[in-house]
Design an enzyme around this catalytic site. Structure first.
Site, mmCIF file in Angstrom:
data_model
loop_
_atom_site.group_PDB
_atom_site.id
_atom_site.type_symbol
_atom_site.label_atom_id
_atom_site.label_comp_id
_atom_site.label_asym_id
_atom_site.label_seq_id
_atom_site.Cartn_x
_atom_site.Cartn_y
_atom_site.Cartn_z
ATOM 1 N N ASP A 178 0.839 -1.204 0.000
ATOM 2 C CA ASP A 178 0.000 0.000 0.000
ATOM 3 C C ASP A 178 0.876 1.256 0.000
ATOM 4 O O ASP A 178 0.376 2.373 -0.105
ATOM 5 C CB ASP A 178 -1.011 -0.007 1.153
ATOM 6 C CG ASP A 178 -0.356 0.021 2.524
ATOM 7 O OD1 ASP A 178 0.889 -0.104 2.608
ATOM 8 O OD2 ASP A 178 -1.098 0.167 3.523
ATOM 9 N N SER A 179 2.204 1.068 0.072
ATOM 10 C CA SER A 179 3.133 2.190 -0.136
ATOM 11 C C SER A 179 2.914 2.814 -1.509
ATOM 12 O O SER A 179 3.371 3.927 -1.767
ATOM 13 C CB SER A 179 4.584 1.712 -0.005
ATOM 14 O OG SER A 179 4.798 0.546 -0.766
ATOM 15 N N LYS A 226 -1.333 -9.417 2.940
ATOM 16 C CA LYS A 226 -0.598 -8.932 4.128
ATOM 17 C C LYS A 226 -1.515 -8.012 4.929
ATOM 18 O O LYS A 226 -2.207 -7.167 4.335
ATOM 19 C CB LYS A 226 0.679 -8.178 3.713
ATOM 20 C CG LYS A 226 1.444 -7.629 4.917
ATOM 21 C CD LYS A 226 2.835 -7.165 4.545
ATOM 22 C CE LYS A 226 2.898 -5.778 3.966
ATOM 23 N NZ LYS A 226 2.343 -4.716 4.813
ATOM 24 N N GLU A 247 -1.566 -5.556 8.603
ATOM 25 C CA GLU A 247 -0.735 -4.933 9.649
ATOM 26 C C GLU A 247 -1.358 -5.154 11.029
ATOM 27 O O GLU A 247 -2.585 -5.130 11.180
ATOM 28 C CB GLU A 247 -0.604 -3.428 9.380
ATOM 29 C CG GLU A 247 0.157 -3.123 8.103
ATOM 30 C CD GLU A 247 0.385 -1.626 7.900
ATOM 31 O OE1 GLU A 247 0.052 -0.828 8.793
ATOM 32 O OE2 GLU A 247 0.893 -1.266 6.815
ATOM 33 N N GLU A 300 8.982 -4.323 10.668
ATOM 34 C CA GLU A 300 9.412 -3.019 10.149
ATOM 35 C C GLU A 300 9.794 -2.085 11.303
ATOM 36 O O GLU A 300 9.084 -1.996 12.321
ATOM 37 C CB GLU A 300 8.276 -2.386 9.327
ATOM 38 C CG GLU A 300 8.645 -0.998 8.795
ATOM 39 C CD GLU A 300 7.695 -0.472 7.727
ATOM 40 O OE1 GLU A 300 6.752 -1.192 7.332
ATOM 41 O OE2 GLU A 300 7.909 0.674 7.281
ATOM 42 N N ASP A 303 -1.116 -6.237 -0.378
ATOM 43 C CA ASP A 303 -1.345 -5.561 0.896
ATOM 44 C C ASP A 303 -2.827 -5.215 1.021
ATOM 45 O O ASP A 303 -3.410 -4.636 0.100
ATOM 46 C CB ASP A 303 -0.559 -4.234 0.876
ATOM 47 C CG ASP A 303 0.264 -4.030 2.116
ATOM 48 O OD1 ASP A 303 0.129 -4.817 3.063
ATOM 49 O OD2 ASP A 303 1.069 -3.076 2.111
HETATM 50 O O1 KIV Z 1 3.458 -1.137 1.710
HETATM 51 C C1 KIV Z 1 4.632 -1.527 1.739
HETATM 52 O O2 KIV Z 1 5.442 -1.231 0.871
HETATM 53 C C2 KIV Z 1 5.026 -2.386 2.867
HETATM 54 C C3 KIV Z 1 6.454 -2.814 2.932
HETATM 55 C C4 KIV Z 1 7.347 -1.695 3.180
HETATM 56 C C5 KIV Z 1 6.649 -3.907 3.895
HETATM 57 O O3 KIV Z 1 4.231 -2.690 3.672
#
Ligand code: KIV
Length: 303
Positions: A63-64, A132, A134, A199, A102
């Protein structure tokens, strides 16, 4: 390690990396064998192909992308539909790596049933092989695992908690928070998570969790003792516009490469040196002559 070649595929990808499909059980086997797991984020077809062909084991549609692709200040604004759109593009490119999507902020923060329904969309509509989430969402991880959806957990500095944390701050710096992190990591593994991103935690904390946990840890800003490492694609290549975090290593300056190439192109257009004759299409000789003829004879000859 589970070995699955794509049907009709020989065993080598274009960059010379064997095309042995990486699966979630394969990551566990890598941990058992002490083989480091390489992981990188990716968000589009072209760069995902390169990442996959370079032999990266796990590709995360992170989600970055809200920040590095879409220019938001943090990751909170990205929607399920936007994440699905990018995951589909990456899916078309990635053949060897494990493809993880994510789950964005808000898509699993209500009931477990809502989280499960959204996760199913990533598998069904975008071809993700794992999702993924969090935080210590143990019940959700259990429900996803029971629904046959492999899960990667994510603890420590969890960017979706930016407002609760009061910024992007290293986590697990007191004895109390270290113990809580360890307990959360163990609970996620027991609930069925197949791997865990750690992280922004001190190296010592990541090392201790990695040693205790039965599943692989993938570190980012967590030191070298994790079972694997992940970075954001744009950080690796200097395609972000803010000073990098301490843990980022720039492996190339794609910003300089792109800026230089684009400036060169603009100059060529302005000097009329692009395109040249070889970069132009030409009429067949007979057509050229036919078109020339009326000038000489006053009539257009048919060819
Ligand atoms: O969204 C992302 O890029 C991440 C990674 C940095 C682990 O969660």
């Amino acid at each position: 390690m589970s070995i699955t070649n794509f049907p009709g595929e020989n065993s080598s990808a274009s960059a010379g990396v064997p095309l042995t499909k990486v699966t979630m059980p394969a990551l566990l086997e890598m941990k058992r064998q002490g083989k480091p797991i390489s992981s990188l984020t990716a968000y589009d077809y072209a760069t995902s192909r390169l990442v996959d062909e370079a032999g990266i084991d796990m590709v995360l549609v992170g989600d970055s992308l809200a920040m590095v692709v879409m220019g938001h200040d943090n990751t909170l604004a990205i929607t399920v539909d936007e994440m699905l759109h990018h995951t589909r593009a990456v899916r078309r490119a990635v053949r060897r790596a494990l493809l993880v999507a994510d789950m964005p902020f808000g898509s699993y923060h209500g009931t477990v049933a809502e989280g499960l329904a959204n996760a199913i969309r990533f598998v069904k509509e975008a071809g993700a092989e794992a999702v993924k989430v969090e935080g210590p969402r143990v019940e959700l991880v259990r429900a996803l695992t029971e629904a046959e959806i492999p899960v990667v957990g994510h603890l420590g500095l969890t960017p979706q908690s930016i407002h609760r944390m009061g910024g992007y701050r290293v986590q697990g710096r007191t004895a109390e928070t270290v113990l809580a992190l360890k307990a959360d990591a163990m609970a996620l593994a027991e609930a069925g998570a197949g791997a865990l991103v750690l992280e922004g935690v001190p190296r010592e904390v990541a090392a201790a969790i990695t040693a205790e946990l039965p599943i692989p840890t993938i570190g980012i800003g967590a030191g070298p003792d994790c079972d694997g490492q992940i970075l954001v694609f744009h950080d690796l290549l200097n395609l972000t516009f803010a000073p990098p975090a301490k843990f980022v290593r720039r492996y190339a300056d794609a910003a300089a490469l792109i800026r230089g190439a684009v400036e060169h192109y603009r100059e060529d257009v302005e000097r009329r040196t692009f395109p040249n004759d070889e970069e132009s299409y030409h009429l067949p000789e007979a057509v050229r002559q036919a078109l020339d003829a009326p000038v000489k004879t006053g009539k257009l000859r048919k060819v």
